[in-house]
Write a protein that holds these residues in place. Structure first.
Motif, PDB file in Angstrom:
ATOM      1  N   ASN A   1       0.771  -1.122  -0.024  1.00  0.00           N
ATOM      2  CA  ASN A   1       0.002   0.101  -0.012  1.00  0.00           C
ATOM      3  C   ASN A   1       0.931   1.036  -0.095  1.00  0.00           C
ATOM      4  O   ASN A   1       0.502   2.143  -0.687  1.00  0.00           O
ATOM      5  N   GLU A   2       1.888   1.229   0.880  1.00  0.00           N
ATOM      6  CA  GLU A   2       2.808   2.397   0.519  1.00  0.00           C
ATOM      7  C   GLU A   2       3.449   2.672  -0.640  1.00  0.00           C
ATOM      8  O   GLU A   2       3.583   3.850  -0.849  1.00  0.00           O
ATOM      9  N   VAL A   3       3.842   1.680  -1.260  1.00  0.00           N
ATOM     10  CA  VAL A   3       4.492   1.756  -2.435  1.00  0.00           C
ATOM     11  C   VAL A   3       3.657   2.246  -3.366  1.00  0.00           C
ATOM     12  O   VAL A   3       3.835   3.350  -4.234  1.00  0.00           O
ATOM     13  N   GLU A   4       2.363   1.689  -3.555  1.00  0.00           N
ATOM     14  CA  GLU A   4       1.399   1.922  -4.210  1.00  0.00           C
ATOM     15  C   GLU A   4       1.045   3.847  -4.183  1.00  0.00           C
ATOM     16  O   GLU A   4       0.928   4.266  -5.173  1.00  0.00           O
ATOM     17  N   LYS A   5       1.176   4.148  -2.978  1.00  0.00           N
ATOM     18  CA  LYS A   5       0.768   5.654  -2.504  1.00  0.00           C
ATOM     19  C   LYS A   5       1.919   6.607  -3.059  1.00  0.00           C
ATOM     20  O   LYS A   5       1.597   7.534  -3.822  1.00  0.00           O
ATOM     21  N   MET A   6       3.060   5.865  -3.015  1.00  0.00           N
ATOM     22  CA  MET A   6       4.325   6.633  -3.480  1.00  0.00           C
ATOM     23  C   MET A   6       4.248   6.718  -4.928  1.00  0.00           C
ATOM     24  O   MET A   6       4.454   7.839  -5.665  1.00  0.00           O
ATOM     25  N   LEU A   7       4.114   5.551  -5.753  1.00  0.00           N
ATOM     26  CA  LEU A   7       3.702   5.516  -7.075  1.00  0.00           C
ATOM     27  C   LEU A   7       2.496   6.489  -7.427  1.00  0.00           C
ATOM     28  O   LEU A   7       2.951   7.254  -8.443  1.00  0.00           O
ATOM     29  N   ARG A   8       1.629   6.692  -6.851  1.00  0.00           N
ATOM     30  CA  ARG A   8       0.462   7.608  -7.372  1.00  0.00           C
ATOM     31  C   ARG A   8       0.980   9.150  -7.108  1.00  0.00           C
ATOM     32  O   ARG A   8       0.562   9.778  -7.980  1.00  0.00           O
ATOM     33  N   ARG A   9       1.716   9.381  -6.140  1.00  0.00           N
ATOM     34  CA  ARG A   9       2.242  10.511  -5.836  1.00  0.00           C
ATOM     35  C   ARG A   9       3.048  11.091  -6.905  1.00  0.00           C
ATOM     36  O   ARG A   9       3.066  12.330  -7.456  1.00  0.00           O
ATOM     37  N   ILE A  10       3.897  10.070  -7.378  1.00  0.00           N
ATOM     38  CA  ILE A  10       4.961  10.499  -8.582  1.00  0.00           C
ATOM     39  C   ILE A  10       4.245  10.805  -9.853  1.00  0.00           C
ATOM     40  O   ILE A  10       4.389  11.552 -10.300  1.00  0.00           O
ATOM     41  N   GLN A  11       3.090   9.891 -10.142  1.00  0.00           N
ATOM     42  CA  GLN A  11       2.253   9.973 -11.282  1.00  0.00           C
ATOM     43  C   GLN A  11       1.751  11.305 -11.222  1.00  0.00           C
ATOM     44  O   GLN A  11       1.555  12.091 -12.336  1.00  0.00           O
ATOM     45  N   ASP A  12       0.842  11.519 -10.051  1.00  0.00           N
ATOM     46  CA  ASP A  12      -0.034  12.957 -10.191  1.00  0.00           C
ATOM     47  C   ASP A  12       0.724  14.157  -9.819  1.00  0.00           C
ATOM     48  O   ASP A  12       0.325  15.092 -10.583  1.00  0.00           O
ATOM     49  N   GLU A  13       1.777  14.342  -9.037  1.00  0.00           N
ATOM     50  CA  GLU A  13       2.357  15.545  -8.784  1.00  0.00           C
ATOM     51  C   GLU A  13       3.727  15.675  -9.280  1.00  0.00           C
ATOM     52  O   GLU A  13       3.869  16.795  -9.740  1.00  0.00           O
ATOM     53  N   ALA A  14       4.524  14.640  -9.863  1.00  0.00           N
ATOM     54  CA  ALA A  14       5.694  14.906 -10.520  1.00  0.00           C
ATOM     55  C   ALA A  14       5.507  14.768 -12.207  1.00  0.00           C
ATOM     56  O   ALA A  14       6.047  15.673 -12.999  1.00  0.00           O
ATOM     57  N   LEU A  15       4.649  13.944 -12.609  1.00  0.00           N
ATOM     58  CA  LEU A  15       4.580  13.704 -14.092  1.00  0.00           C
ATOM     59  C   LEU A  15       3.621  14.381 -14.640  1.00  0.00           C
ATOM     60  O   LEU A  15       3.749  15.165 -15.614  1.00  0.00           O
ATOM     61  N   GLY A  16       2.257  14.420 -13.943  1.00  0.00           N
ATOM     62  CA  GLY A  16       1.268  15.151 -14.300  1.00  0.00           C
ATOM     63  C   GLY A  16       0.782  14.784 -15.914  1.00  0.00           C
ATOM     64  O   GLY A  16       0.766  13.564 -15.941  1.00  0.00           O
ATOM     65  N   ASP A  17       0.475  15.812 -16.662  1.00  0.00           N
ATOM     66  CA  ASP A  17       0.344  15.510 -17.986  1.00  0.00           C
ATOM     67  C   ASP A  17       1.544  15.462 -18.948  1.00  0.00           C
ATOM     68  O   ASP A  17       1.194  15.623 -20.397  1.00  0.00           O
ATOM     69  N   LYS A  18       2.687  15.338 -18.449  1.00  0.00           N
ATOM     70  CA  LYS A  18       3.849  15.926 -19.282  1.00  0.00           C
ATOM     71  C   LYS A  18       3.996  14.275 -20.027  1.00  0.00           C
ATOM     72  O   LYS A  18       4.068  13.314 -19.191  1.00  0.00           O
ATOM     73  N   LYS A  19       4.896  14.244 -21.092  1.00  0.00           N
ATOM     74  CA  LYS A  19       5.475  12.942 -21.808  1.00  0.00           C
ATOM     75  C   LYS A  19       6.269  12.423 -20.820  1.00  0.00           C
ATOM     76  O   LYS A  19       6.466  11.159 -20.485  1.00  0.00           O
ATOM     77  N   PHE A  20       7.423  13.234 -20.203  1.00  0.00           N
ATOM     78  CA  PHE A  20       8.637  12.758 -19.457  1.00  0.00           C
ATOM     79  C   PHE A  20       8.556  13.743 -18.256  1.00  0.00           C
ATOM     80  O   PHE A  20       7.972  14.811 -18.266  1.00  0.00           O
ATOM     81  N   PHE A  21       9.186  13.375 -17.218  1.00  0.00           N
ATOM     82  CA  PHE A  21       9.354  14.054 -16.138  1.00  0.00           C
ATOM     83  C   PHE A  21      10.043  15.799 -16.365  1.00  0.00           C
ATOM     84  O   PHE A  21       9.882  16.584 -15.699  1.00  0.00           O
ATOM     85  N   ASN A  22      10.828  15.508 -17.464  1.00  0.00           N
ATOM     86  CA  ASN A  22      11.549  16.784 -17.896  1.00  0.00           C
ATOM     87  C   ASN A  22      10.932  17.527 -18.903  1.00  0.00           C
ATOM     88  O   ASN A  22      11.289  18.451 -19.426  1.00  0.00           O
ATOM     89  N   GLY A  23       9.752  17.209 -19.126  1.00  0.00           N
ATOM     90  CA  GLY A  23       9.018  17.761 -20.317  1.00  0.00           C
ATOM     91  C   GLY A  23       8.771  16.905 -21.688  1.00  0.00           C
ATOM     92  O   GLY A  23       8.313  15.772 -21.629  1.00  0.00           O
ATOM     93  N   ASP A  24       9.260  17.577 -22.694  1.00  0.00           N
ATOM     94  CA  ASP A  24       9.158  16.618 -23.905  1.00  0.00           C
ATOM     95  C   ASP A  24      10.125  15.680 -24.166  1.00  0.00           C
ATOM     96  O   ASP A  24      10.383  14.780 -25.039  1.00  0.00           O
ATOM     97  N   ARG A  25      11.380  15.714 -23.479  1.00  0.00           N
ATOM     98  CA  ARG A  25      12.469  15.075 -23.623  1.00  0.00           C
ATOM     99  C   ARG A  25      12.951  14.451 -22.332  1.00  0.00           C
ATOM    100  O   ARG A  25      12.663  14.950 -21.270  1.00  0.00           O
ATOM    101  N   ILE A  26      13.671  13.492 -22.187  1.00  0.00           N
ATOM    102  CA  ILE A  26      14.149  12.609 -21.051  1.00  0.00           C
ATOM    103  C   ILE A  26      15.074  13.608 -20.148  1.00  0.00           C
ATOM    104  O   ILE A  26      15.942  14.278 -20.904  1.00  0.00           O
ATOM    105  N   GLY A  27      14.908  13.531 -18.825  1.00  0.00           N
ATOM    106  CA  GLY A  27      15.892  14.298 -18.128  1.00  0.00           C
ATOM    107  C   GLY A  27      16.179  13.477 -17.082  1.00  0.00           C
ATOM    108  O   GLY A  27      16.183  12.350 -16.658  1.00  0.00           O
ATOM    109  N   LEU A  28      17.111  14.233 -15.858  1.00  0.00           N
ATOM    110  CA  LEU A  28      17.594  13.537 -14.869  1.00  0.00           C
ATOM    111  C   LEU A  28      16.422  12.672 -13.870  1.00  0.00           C
ATOM    112  O   LEU A  28      16.845  11.585 -13.434  1.00  0.00           O
ATOM    113  N   VAL A  29      15.298  13.441 -13.845  1.00  0.00           N
ATOM    114  CA  VAL A  29      14.264  12.756 -12.857  1.00  0.00           C
ATOM    115  C   VAL A  29      13.937  11.482 -13.593  1.00  0.00           C
ATOM    116  O   VAL A  29      13.815  10.417 -13.212  1.00  0.00           O
ATOM    117  N   ASP A  30      13.679  11.448 -15.024  1.00  0.00           N
ATOM    118  CA  ASP A  30      13.342  10.131 -15.662  1.00  0.00           C
ATOM    119  C   ASP A  30      14.183   9.054 -15.444  1.00  0.00           C
ATOM    120  O   ASP A  30      14.216   7.815 -15.104  1.00  0.00           O
TER     121      ASP A  30
END
Length: 226
Positions: A126-155
């Motif tokens: 459950n804890e892992v699922e919560k952290m993955l959801r937070r990454i998806q919703d708050e870090a990635l959002g509607d972007k293709k990559f975490f860095n935007g249109d291109r891969i970055g260090l977060v990716d």
């Protein structure tokens, strides 16, 4: 400075996701380097001298000077070989600070996931699922990559989620999948986009070999990455 003195060497181990994130960064930057595979049961004198504190891979050696710890190495690569057409970090200070926050968050996630691999348990799932959801919703959002249109260090730092590391670990840890299209569709889309990048696709460990080493890790109750 001679070409020998300025050469780049990377000390690594084939199964370490921390090593692969450095390999991906070097290749994205087009930096030529010499790869040196370590025997983690019999570490070389060079590795022990270059990283006397942790005695672990990866270690990047540039101009004869060692840089240890993958997150530090990634930022060193970005600063040493800047590419304004394809930066691995945002250009503005605030954007860089946010990226560093998520890089650190990713380390916390990986520690928690490894605890799940070694011990299992519904609470950890459950804890892992919560952290993955937070990454998806708050870090990635509607972007293709975490860095935007291109891969970055977060990716790159979350790359272990997209590779055989999580897939094989999850297979051995629990019958419940903590990552699937139904529960985390945006993150699953990112995984597909990330793995399709040529640099990533051509530089991943073989799945069956990875599964075998994780089985040994789980049996010993030790850490996966050297």
């Amino acid at each position: 400075m001679s070409s020998l003195e300025s050469r780049v060497r990377l000390y690594g181990f084939w199964s370490s996701s921390y090593v692969y994130r450095v390999i991906w960064a070097l290749k994205l930057k087009g930096v030529e380097y010499e790869y040196i595979e370590e025997d983690i049961m019999n570490k070389s004198q060079a590795l022990l001298e270059y990283n006397p504190v942790h005695k672990k891979v990866p270690v990047l050696v540039h101009c004869g000077k060692p840089v240890a710890e993958s997150a530090v190495i990634l930022q060193y690569i970005e600063e040493t070989w800047p590419d304004h057409h394809n930066p691995l970090l945002p250009m503005d200070p605030y954007g860089r600070a946010v990226a560093r926050f998520w890089i650190d968050f990713g380390h916390q996630l990986k520690d928690m996931f490894m605890a799940l691999v070694l011990s299992s348990g519904e609470d950890k799932v459950n804890e892992v699922e919560k952290m993955l959801r937070r990454i998806q919703d708050e870090a990635l959002g509607d972007k293709k990559f975490f860095n935007g249109d291109r891969i970055g260090l977060v990716d790159l730092c979350f790359g272990w989620i997209a590779g055989p590391w999580l897939e094989c670990s999850q297979e051995l840890a629990t019958e419940e999948h903590v990552l699937d299209m139904e529960t985390l569709p945006t993150l699953c889309r990112w995984i597909a986009d990330f793995r399709q990048q040529r640099v990533i696709e051509e530089n991943l460990p073989e799945r069956e070999a990875m599964l075998a080493i994780i089985k040994r890790v789980k049996k010993r109750g030790s850490k996966l990455n050297p």
